[in-house]
Design an enzyme around this catalytic site. Structure first.
Site, PDB file in Angstrom:
ATOM      1  N   THR A 145       0.805  -1.228   0.000  1.00  0.00           N
ATOM      2  CA  THR A 145       0.000   0.000   0.000  1.00  0.00           C
ATOM      3  C   THR A 145       0.831   1.269   0.000  1.00  0.00           C
ATOM      4  OG1 THR A 145      -0.160  -0.088   2.418  1.00  0.00           O
ATOM      5  CG2 THR A 145      -1.947  -1.124   1.162  1.00  0.00           C
TER       6      THR A 145
ATOM      7  N   TYR B  54       0.535   1.133  -8.077  1.00  0.00           N
ATOM      8  CA  TYR B  54      -0.339   0.578  -7.033  1.00  0.00           C
ATOM      9  C   TYR B  54      -1.727   0.281  -7.596  1.00  0.00           C
ATOM     10  CZ  TYR B  54      -3.526   0.599  -3.050  1.00  0.00           C
ATOM     11  OH  TYR B  54      -4.516   0.279  -2.157  1.00  0.00           O
TER      12      TYR B  54
END
Length: 313
Positions: free
Chosen positions: A80, A146
């Site tokens: 993350t 991401y």
């Protein structure tokens, strides 16, 4: 139910395990560390069964799921760190965790005939416009590594399984780990002026509240794509920061009141370019939750109030 939870060393996995215990379900935690590495706060998760599992190791994933034989898996583990994911020497690892790791888990769930709940993100979209994203929208256009790898995880889940939930969340905060609130409180304590962007719009998500919803979901067969954040409207990061400091000051922490701290709104461009492009529009349409009989999360202002009462300020 027996539920395997990945990423219990993080914000959400920690709260999901505690919610499972509260409901009387059998929760089994997993993460990369040899032993539980999250907040040693004495809550149920610190004592519940735990398996070390590297989700980038397909054999380890298969063996762990086969050994646990869960009724459901709640997949909280992910890379993350959005900016770090842009580094060339990190991209392969991000791909292994978010994309291939999720595919290994989906395959193992298929073999074990168990349901899978995968946590995803608004970053699978391009973040343009001002219309809230519908959970069944397929106009994917991630802006960064991401977002791309989380989308690849979504695709793997949908391709391998029919019994799955894909739940997109945004602006997450919890007691077990770092987040925007903790950053603001730390920085605000040592500065008399701060600038916070006001052109990125979304809604915060408290992991304590989200955990309840996720367990509600795996208790059902209402599969599909969902969006889940707290209620309370769409705001900017600037709005969020102002409310964080207002509530902290109301609790008696005068370092954060208007006499000691000035918060100024700036555009993303004025603030400075980060490694990863950020979405301007993180509005998520949550209406499908109620349509399918799920109870929405409380408003974010109340979630923030409860959070500030349990974290160290």
């Amino acid at each position: 139910m027996k539920v395997l939870v990945t990423g219990v060393g993080g914000q959400l996995g920690h709260d999901v395990m505690n919610e499972l215990e509260k409901r009387g379900h059998e929760g089994i935690g997993s993460d990369l560390a040899e032993d539980y590495s999250g907040l040693p706060d004495g809550t149920a998760v610190t004592q519940m069964p735990y398996f070390s599992m590297d989700i980038t190791d397909s054999i380890a994933v298969e063996q762990t799921v086969k050994r646990v034989q869960p009724d459901a898996v709640i997949h909280c583990a992910a890379w993350t760190a959005v900016d770090l994911a842009e580094d060339e020497d990190k991209q392969e690892k991000v791909e292994e965790i978010n994309s291939r790791g999720t595919e290994y888990l989906a395959h193992a769930c298929k073999e074990a005939d168990c349901k899978l709940l995968y946590l995803s993100t608004d970053y699978v979209f391009d973040g343009q416009g001002d219309t809230p994203w519908d959970p069944d929208c397929k106009d994917y256009a991630p802006l960064n590594v991401y977002g791309r790898t989380k989308l690849e995880g979504e695709i793997a889940v949908a391709e391998h399984l029919s019994r799955y939930f894909i739940v997109r969340i945004a602006w997450v905060f919890g007691v077990n780990g770092n987040n925007f609130i903790k950053t603001m409180l730390k920085v605000g304590k040592n500065h008399d002026q701060l600038t916070v962007v006001n052109d990125q719009i979304g809604t915060p998500t408290y992991t304590y509240d989200l955990a309840r919803l996720l367990v509600d979901m795996v208790e059902t067969e209402k599969y599909g794509y969902y969006h889940a954040t707290n209620e309370g409207g769409y705001i900017s990061w600037y709005d969020f920061a102002v409310e964080i400091f207002r509530q902290a000051a109301a609790l008696g922490y005068t370092d954060y009141d208007e006499d000691h701290l000035l918060v100024r709104p700036v555009t993303t461009e004025e603030y400075g370019i980060s490694k990863a492009k950020r979405p301007f529009n993180s509005r998520l349409d949550r209406s499908k939750l109620e349509k399918n009989g799920f109870t929405p999360l409380p408003v974010w202002q109340d979630a923030l109030r409860r959070y500030l009462q349990v974290v160290e300020i």
